[in-house]
Design an enzyme around this catalytic site. Structure first.
Site, mmCIF file in Angstrom:
data_model
loop_
_atom_site.group_PDB
_atom_site.id
_atom_site.type_symbol
_atom_site.label_atom_id
_atom_site.label_comp_id
_atom_site.label_asym_id
_atom_site.label_seq_id
_atom_site.Cartn_x
_atom_site.Cartn_y
_atom_site.Cartn_z
ATOM 1 N N GLY A 1 0.903 -1.143 0.013
ATOM 2 C CA GLY A 1 -0.143 -0.136 0.035
ATOM 3 C C GLY A 1 0.974 1.284 -0.088
ATOM 4 N N GLY A 2 2.055 1.228 -0.389
ATOM 5 C CA GLY A 2 3.047 2.316 -0.542
ATOM 6 C C GLY A 2 2.711 3.315 -1.471
ATOM 7 N N PHE B 1 -1.976 7.037 0.729
ATOM 8 C CA PHE B 1 -1.871 8.088 1.552
ATOM 9 C C PHE B 1 -0.653 7.948 2.693
ATOM 10 C CE2 PHE B 1 -3.842 10.238 5.315
ATOM 11 C CZ PHE B 1 -2.955 11.513 5.213
ATOM 12 N N THR C 1 -6.656 0.273 12.395
ATOM 13 C CA THR C 1 -7.274 1.815 12.480
ATOM 14 C C THR C 1 -8.174 1.594 13.931
ATOM 15 O OG1 THR C 1 -9.440 2.800 11.811
ATOM 16 C CG2 THR C 1 -9.128 0.533 11.281
ATOM 17 N N ASP C 2 -8.482 2.735 14.453
ATOM 18 C CA ASP C 2 -9.283 2.724 15.848
ATOM 19 C C ASP C 2 -10.529 2.402 15.522
ATOM 20 O OD1 ASP C 2 -9.885 5.253 14.582
ATOM 21 O OD2 ASP C 2 -9.556 6.379 16.353
ATOM 22 N N GLU C 3 -10.971 2.472 14.140
ATOM 23 C CA GLU C 3 -12.419 2.254 14.028
ATOM 24 C C GLU C 3 -12.872 1.117 14.408
ATOM 25 O OE1 GLU C 3 -13.972 4.102 10.479
ATOM 26 O OE2 GLU C 3 -12.449 5.463 10.173
ATOM 27 N N TYR D 1 -16.071 -1.471 6.327
ATOM 28 C CA TYR D 1 -14.816 -1.150 6.391
ATOM 29 C C TYR D 1 -14.115 -1.554 7.587
ATOM 30 C CZ TYR D 1 -10.596 1.626 7.469
ATOM 31 O OH TYR D 1 -9.202 1.956 7.908
ATOM 32 N N LYS E 1 -11.534 -4.537 8.616
ATOM 33 C CA LYS E 1 -10.269 -4.116 9.379
ATOM 34 C C LYS E 1 -10.065 -5.051 10.698
ATOM 35 C CE LYS E 1 -7.077 -1.847 8.419
ATOM 36 N NZ LYS E 1 -6.021 -2.160 7.672
HETATM 37 P P1 NAD Z 1 -5.245 4.649 0.954
HETATM 38 O O1 NAD Z 1 -6.730 4.315 0.310
HETATM 39 O O2 NAD Z 1 -4.956 6.290 0.986
HETATM 40 O O3 NAD Z 1 -4.146 3.564 0.388
HETATM 41 C C1 NAD Z 1 -4.427 2.252 0.263
HETATM 42 C C2 NAD Z 1 -3.353 1.799 -0.696
HETATM 43 O O4 NAD Z 1 -3.389 0.279 -0.698
HETATM 44 C C3 NAD Z 1 -3.477 2.181 -2.244
HETATM 45 O O5 NAD Z 1 -2.300 2.797 -2.860
HETATM 46 C C4 NAD Z 1 -4.255 0.915 -2.828
HETATM 47 O O6 NAD Z 1 -3.688 1.128 -4.306
HETATM 48 C C5 NAD Z 1 -3.446 0.120 -2.151
HETATM 49 N N1 NAD Z 1 -4.206 -1.166 -2.403
HETATM 50 C C6 NAD Z 1 -5.468 -1.525 -2.305
HETATM 51 N N2 NAD Z 1 -5.743 -2.768 -2.380
HETATM 52 C C7 NAD Z 1 -4.826 -3.543 -2.729
HETATM 53 C C8 NAD Z 1 -4.464 -4.560 -2.898
HETATM 54 N N3 NAD Z 1 -5.354 -5.481 -3.007
HETATM 55 N N4 NAD Z 1 -3.156 -5.132 -3.300
HETATM 56 C C9 NAD Z 1 -2.177 -4.312 -3.166
HETATM 57 N N5 NAD Z 1 -2.250 -2.961 -3.079
HETATM 58 C C10 NAD Z 1 -3.648 -2.615 -2.673
HETATM 59 O O7 NAD Z 1 -5.358 4.166 2.645
HETATM 60 P P2 NAD Z 1 -4.358 4.813 3.863
HETATM 61 O O8 NAD Z 1 -5.333 6.083 4.265
HETATM 62 O O9 NAD Z 1 -3.046 5.312 3.198
HETATM 63 O O10 NAD Z 1 -4.503 3.654 4.679
HETATM 64 C C11 NAD Z 1 -3.383 2.923 4.773
HETATM 65 C C12 NAD Z 1 -3.554 1.836 5.919
HETATM 66 O O11 NAD Z 1 -3.881 2.471 7.108
HETATM 67 C C13 NAD Z 1 -4.862 0.902 5.927
HETATM 68 O O12 NAD Z 1 -4.770 -0.197 6.277
HETATM 69 C C14 NAD Z 1 -5.935 1.913 6.716
HETATM 70 O O13 NAD Z 1 -6.806 0.837 7.340
HETATM 71 C C15 NAD Z 1 -4.941 2.223 7.684
HETATM 72 N N6 NAD Z 1 -5.365 3.363 8.392
HETATM 73 C C16 NAD Z 1 -5.751 4.663 7.906
HETATM 74 C C17 NAD Z 1 -6.147 5.687 8.570
HETATM 75 C C18 NAD Z 1 -6.558 7.166 7.852
HETATM 76 O O14 NAD Z 1 -6.951 7.973 8.456
HETATM 77 N N7 NAD Z 1 -6.241 7.136 6.568
HETATM 78 C C19 NAD Z 1 -6.201 5.852 9.891
HETATM 79 C C20 NAD Z 1 -5.427 4.556 10.528
HETATM 80 C C21 NAD Z 1 -5.422 3.353 9.754
HETATM 81 P P1 TYD Z 2 -13.831 10.161 6.669
HETATM 82 O O1 TYD Z 2 -12.741 11.277 6.153
HETATM 83 O O2 TYD Z 2 -14.616 9.521 5.708
HETATM 84 O O3 TYD Z 2 -13.185 9.297 7.569
HETATM 85 P P2 TYD Z 2 -13.665 8.127 8.599
HETATM 86 O O4 TYD Z 2 -15.081 7.859 8.437
HETATM 87 O O5 TYD Z 2 -13.032 7.056 8.424
HETATM 88 O O6 TYD Z 2 -13.664 8.803 9.979
HETATM 89 O O7 TYD Z 2 -14.891 11.059 7.535
HETATM 90 C C1 TYD Z 2 -14.363 11.694 8.613
HETATM 91 C C2 TYD Z 2 -15.756 12.291 9.310
HETATM 92 O O8 TYD Z 2 -16.133 13.370 8.645
HETATM 93 C C3 TYD Z 2 -16.862 11.335 9.622
HETATM 94 O O9 TYD Z 2 -17.386 11.632 10.636
HETATM 95 C C4 TYD Z 2 -17.600 11.450 8.273
HETATM 96 C C5 TYD Z 2 -17.428 12.861 8.118
HETATM 97 N N1 TYD Z 2 -17.731 13.503 6.788
HETATM 98 C C6 TYD Z 2 -18.543 14.568 6.683
HETATM 99 O O10 TYD Z 2 -19.499 15.271 7.210
HETATM 100 N N2 TYD Z 2 -18.859 14.900 5.175
HETATM 101 C C7 TYD Z 2 -18.008 14.423 4.431
HETATM 102 O O11 TYD Z 2 -18.231 14.740 2.938
HETATM 103 C C8 TYD Z 2 -17.294 13.183 4.563
HETATM 104 C C9 TYD Z 2 -16.418 12.717 3.352
HETATM 105 C C10 TYD Z 2 -17.131 12.871 5.818
#
Ligand code: NAD
Ligand code: TYD
Length: 353
Positions: free
Chosen positions: A7-8, A11, A133-135, A158, A162
């Site tokens: 997943g590099g 984000f 994730t904390d979710e 989701y 996870k």
């Molecule tokens: P993201 O959606 O930005 O990136 C995910 C990456 O994984 C993408 O580059 C995608 O192409 C790749 N990917 C998806 N399916 C794949 C597969 N089958 N094989 C290979 N690559 C694949 O996600 P992110 O926000 O960078 O999150 C990364 C990790 O951190 C996830 O595991 C997510 O659950 C966890 N996380 C995210 C958050 C957040 O706020 N974004 C918070 C806590 C934990």
């Molecule tokens: P999100 O960025 O989708 O992250 P997560 O659901 O994983 O926490 O959403 C963050 C918070 O913002 C969540 O409470 C849902 C809310 N949200 C809105 O109110 N409007 C929007 O358009 C989006 C995308 C999210």
């Protein structure tokens, strides 16, 4: 040190890869399928770097994973590949189950075979960091924090996928002895964030005078962490975390969604007045089904055992983030063409076949 990062091209994964290659000087193999959420432009700073290689592959593809482990021989795996957006998981959960559950299973199993074939000293040093994730903990009420002992209670497809992957990762440690460490982090924000998540979507919609859609009354609370603080935490956990242990990651930055969006509007008014005033675009819309009320992380274990501290406050991090989006249209414009920010995740609309 050779680190395989899944997943590099996403984000958080791209922040991890930049940190490992450019700050730590590690050799990195990025494995990514390049779904809609992954783009090589997020890795342009390591493009052509002698310490970085990229493999386009699906983590569900066992033979591709076997080949990647055999040729790269990683000392460490940092597993971030996932389907990550709650609203998309409500519209269609299949990809979430496939990548997050089957993909994690496949990777754990291939990593186990690789690890069992290592000499004893390398086996002891090997680590598999499963990034989550904390979710998975579900929703908090008005008080309290998630600790590592909080029971799992996921609400969305989701977070359920996870949670399943976290259980698999822990089972591979307890049953097979694979040195797995799990991290559970709060909401991240920062550069290279796909503009479907709240913060980047609001910045770009404000810029383009589009509605700033607040689900429900905007009172839901998230605990925000700047992505580079998360990347440093993950490196530390992979380096010094104890196998079998979980580490919560969070920056003690709880904010109501409405306050986050108003803060973005204030920054946009100052940094890009020509599209303002921005608050007039705030629109309260139908709530997300199963919308968790509040997330908040107790990161005491990570802070006391491993000495980690967030460097950014929400105020410093969000200003950096708004400035980055204003200065980096080259990065987000092509993604915005592919996904224009339309609403996903309402039950009864756009259901997958
Ligand atoms: P993201 O959606 O930005 O990136 C995910 C990456 O994984 C993408 O580059 C995608 O192409 C790749 N990917 C998806 N399916 C794949 C597969 N089958 N094989 C290979 N690559 C694949 O996600 P992110 O926000 O960078 O999150 C990364 C990790 O951190 C996830 O595991 C997510 O659950 C966890 N996380 C995210 C958050 C957040 O706020 N974004 C918070 C806590 C934990
Ligand atoms: P999100 O960025 O989708 O992250 P997560 O659901 O994983 O926490 O959403 C963050 C918070 O913002 C969540 O409470 C849902 C809310 N949200 C809105 O109110 N409007 C929007 O358009 C989006 C995308 C999210």
């Amino acid at each position: 040190m050779r680190v395989l990062v899944t997943g590099g091209a996403g984000f958080i994964g791209s922040a991890v890869v930049r940190h490992l290659v450019l700050v730590k000087g590690y050799e990195v193999l990025t494995v990514d399928k390049l779904t809609y959420a992954g783009t090589l432009t997020s890795l342009y700073k390591v493009d052509g770097h002698p310490l970085h290689r990229f493999l386009r592959a699906d983590i569900c593809d066992r033979s591709a994973m076997v080949e990647a482990f055999a040729s790269f021989r990683p000392d460490r795996v940092m597993h971030l590949a996932a389907e990550s957006h709650v609203d998309r998981s409500i519209t269609g959960a299949r990809d979430f189950v496939e990548t997050n559950v089957i993909g994690t299973f496949t990777l754990l199993d291939v990593a186990r075979n690789h690890w069992e074939g290592l000499p004893a000293v390398d086996r002891a040093a090997f680590r598999f960091l499963h990034v989550s994730t904390d979710e998975v903990y579900g929703s908090l009420g008005a008080d309290g924090l998630f600790t590592e002992a909080t029971a799992y209670d996921p609400s969305s497809p989701y977070s359920a996928s996870k949670a399943a992957s976290d259980h698999l990762a822990k089972a591979w440690q307890r049953t097979y002895g694979l040195p797995v460490v799990v991290s559970n982090c709060s909401n991240n924000y920062g550069p290279y964030h796909f503009p479907e998540k709240l913060i980047p979507l609001m910045i770009l919609n404000a810029l383009e005078a589009k509605p700033l859609t607040i689900y429900g009354d905007g009172a839901n609370i998230r605990d925000w962490l700047y992505v580079e603080d998360h990347a440093r935490a993950l490196d530390l956990i992979a380096e010094r975390g104890r196998p079998g242990q979980t580490y919560n990651v969070g920056g003690r930055n709880e904010r109501r969604n409405l306050d986050v969006v108003q803060h973005i509007c204030t920054l946009m008014d100052a940094l890009h007045p020509q599209s303002g005033p921005h608050e007039r675009h705030i629109a309260f819309v139908e709530d997300r089904p199963g919308h968790d009320a509040r997330y908040a992380i107790d990161a005491t274990r990570l802070e006391t055992e491993l000495g980690w501290r967030a460097e950014e406050t929400f105020e410093t991090g969000i200003e950096k983030t708004v400035r980055w989006y204003l200065e980096n249209e080259w990065w987000w414009a092509p993604l915005r063409q592919g996904y224009d920010g339309r609403r996903l995740g309402l039950v009864g609309t756009g259901r997958e076949p």
